[in-house]
Scaffold this active site. Structure first.
Site, PDB file in Angstrom:
ATOM      1  N   GLU A 166       0.805  -1.226   0.000  1.00 53.06           N
ATOM      2  CA  GLU A 166       0.000   0.000   0.000  1.00 53.06           C
ATOM      3  C   GLU A 166       0.837   1.274   0.000  1.00 53.06           C
ATOM      4  OE1 GLU A 166      -2.771  -0.131   3.260  1.00 53.06           O
ATOM      5  OE2 GLU A 166      -3.890  -1.785   2.390  1.00 53.06           O
ATOM      6  N   GLU A 367      -5.059  -8.738   1.002  1.00 55.29           N
ATOM      7  CA  GLU A 367      -5.706  -8.404   2.275  1.00 55.29           C
ATOM      8  C   GLU A 367      -7.168  -8.147   1.987  1.00 55.29           C
ATOM      9  OE1 GLU A 367      -4.184  -5.047   4.567  1.00 55.29           O
ATOM     10  OE2 GLU A 367      -2.125  -5.664   4.192  1.00 55.29           O
TER      11      GLU A 367
HETATM   12  C1  FCB Z   1      -4.286  -2.024   5.766  1.00 58.38           C
HETATM   13  C2  FCB Z   1      -2.829  -2.287   6.108  1.00 58.38           C
HETATM   14  C3  FCB Z   1      -2.639  -3.272   7.206  1.00 58.38           C
HETATM   15  C4  FCB Z   1      -3.691  -3.266   8.263  1.00 58.38           C
HETATM   16  C5  FCB Z   1      -5.077  -3.174   7.655  1.00 58.38           C
HETATM   17  C6  FCB Z   1      -6.184  -3.139   8.662  1.00 58.38           C
HETATM   18  O1  FCB Z   1      -4.422  -0.749   5.229  1.00 58.38           O
HETATM   19  O2  FCB Z   1      -2.117  -2.783   5.002  1.00 58.38           O
HETATM   20  O3  FCB Z   1      -1.352  -3.065   7.693  1.00 58.38           O
HETATM   21  O4  FCB Z   1      -3.466  -2.279   9.212  1.00 58.38           O
HETATM   22  O5  FCB Z   1      -5.155  -2.043   6.845  1.00 58.38           O
END
Ligand code: FCB
Length: 465
Positions: A166, A367
């Site tokens: 990110e 994620e």
């Molecule tokens: C994302 C991040 C991760 C975590 C989640 C909840 O933006 O990559 O590190 O904190 O959010």
């Protein structure tokens, strides 16, 4: 009904070094370690990264639990501040080398494939103080030296590599909206930092191609893609959504996969006098070193409308909100604890976008997940968190993902954020995301209902809906 996933699908979960390990035996501080030292009140309940989920000490037991919830792959990151002793020369800290060797070996011994990321918001604070961090192209080169050490040390056993997690969050948090240390507000710097992060990624990809000897080795980047949907058919709203997509998504997606920035974005930034400085050689490096695999973090979409602010008020400090505004769409489903919209269909839209506009590159959900506060309230009498809401959330997202795969999108896996409840930056332990609960006072870890459920899905490679 049963949804069957492709053979060899990666069922996993993701964490990061700074959020799970704790600061134990770390010689250097990253920007979050430092921020907590100087402003503990900026962190929920004043809980910092010192212990995190204690992975440094309990990695063996933790990996055993990961195995028990059926994960066949796990993503974590190598902390620059743990592995490296001297940043200029990238000499090694032996304790860090031993730790990451042990973690990788332990994962493999449990038949869990390690996915390794190199930068997860954890810039060494010394490099910020000395050079301005990602504002500096010297820091870009120091990152590549660190990356080279990682490829050489662990590349024999790690095939899945990622440069950043990110990077857009670093740009937003550090240079626009003040949720990362040192909370600078400077649009021009933000754009340069976005470029420098891309350059660091492309240069690391080039280095990987030079030194990798693992025949299965591949490298990519992990981007938080947030499809931006317009509030209406009004051309002004459509234009706003187009810019939001350029800014949030294509600014890293296009150079990483296609080797070039979108001409439209470059033109806007140039007209506004904030275009990044880049040499011909740097643009050539980006062009030649595209990624092999894309990781997509997806939590929520953006709903956008034409901006309310007058462009004139942003004359002195360029801000992307010059071109769009967030729109609170009536009736949208929200996860109240996190303030994020729940919209699984966006995952299907991402799958089709990657297929149609990005050469159907291999990609995976790196994620996805649901942050929930006070989860202990959902414990049953045996202490197991009954997180049916998480099971439903995952099911809905997997159903949309499956539809995209059926239509030919080359998705190779799904990783939940996160295996074990971990420390989440300034939110600390406010919201829990894991398959496994972590009592931060006792460090006792207990599998939640969703963890038991996920094991069945992973073992059978099939989702029952
Ligand atoms: C994302 C991040 C991760 C975590 C989640 C909840 O933006 O990559 O590190 O904190 O959010």
């Amino acid at each position: 009904m049963n949804l069957q996933f492709p053979n060899g699908f990666s069922w996993g979960a993701a964490t990061s070094g700074p959020q799970s390990e704790g600061r134990f035996n770390k010689k250097h501080a990253n920007v979050f370690d430092h921020w907590f030292e100087v402003e503990p009140e900026s962190f929920h309940n004043q809980v910092g990264p010192d212990v995190a989920s204690n992975f440094y000490n309990s990695y063996k037991e933790d990996i055993k639990l990961m195995k028990e919830v059926g994960l066949n792959s796990v993503r974590t990151s190598i902390q620059w501040t743990r592995l490296i002793d001297d940043f200029e020369t990238a000499t090694l800290n032996q304790d860090g080398v031993d730790f990451y060797n042990n973690v990788i070996d332990e994962l493999l011994a449990n038949d869990i494939k390690p996915f390794i990321n190199l930068h997860h918001f954890d810039l060494p604070v010394e490099l910020y103080d000395k050079y301005g961090g990602w504002e500096s192209k010297h820091v870009v080169d120091l990152f590549v030296k660190f990356a080279e050490q990682c490829f050489k040390l662990f590349g024999d056993r790690v095939s899945e590599w990622f440069t950043h997690n990110e990077p857009m969050v670093v740009v937003d948090g550090q240079y626009l909206y003040q949720f990362h240390y040192p909370k600078v507000v400077d649009g021009k710097k933000a754009v340069q930092v976005a470029f420098n992060l891309q350059l660091a990624s492309s240069k690391a990809v080039a280095k990987f191609k030079e030194v990798n000897t693992n025949p299965d080795g591949r490298i990519g980047i992990i981007l938080n893609l947030t499809p931006s949907y317009p509030a209406s058919d009004d051309p002004a709203d459509q234009k706003a959504a187009n810019f939001a997509n350029l800014w949030f998504n294509q600014i890293f997606l296009d150079p990483s996969i296609l080797g070039e920035y979108p001409a439209e974005l470059v033109e806007i930034l140039e007209n506004d006098g904030v275009l990044f400085e880049a040499t011909k050689e740097e643009l050539a490096i980006i062009k030649e070193n595209t990624i092999d695999i894309l990781g997509v973090n997806f939590y929520h979409p953006h709903r956008v409308k034409q901006p309310d602010v007058s462009p004139d008020s942003l004359r002195f400090n360029w801000m992307p909100v010059k071109y769009f505004d967030n729109y609170d769409m009536p009736g949208r489903r929200m996860n109240i604890d996190r303030g994020w919209e729940i919209y699984p269909k966006a995952l299907y839209d991402i799958a089709i976008n990657v297929k149609e506009n990005y050469g159907n590159i291999a990609w995976f959900v790196a994620e996805n997940g649901m942050g929930v506060s006070n989860e202990e309230l959902f414990q049953d009498e045996t202490g197991v968190v009954q997180d049916d809401y998480r099971i439903n959330f995952i099911k809905e997202h997997l159903t949309e993902l499956h539809k995209g795969i059926e239509e030919g999108s080359n998705c190779i896996g799904y990783h939940l954020w996160t295996p074990i409840d971990c420390w989440s930056w300034s939110n600390a332990y406010k919201n829990r995301y894991g398959f496994i609960a972590n009592n931060i006072h006792t460090q006792v870890k207990t599998i939640k209902k969703s963890g038991h459920w996920f094991k069945d899905v992973a073992d059978n490679n099939t989702l029952e809906i």
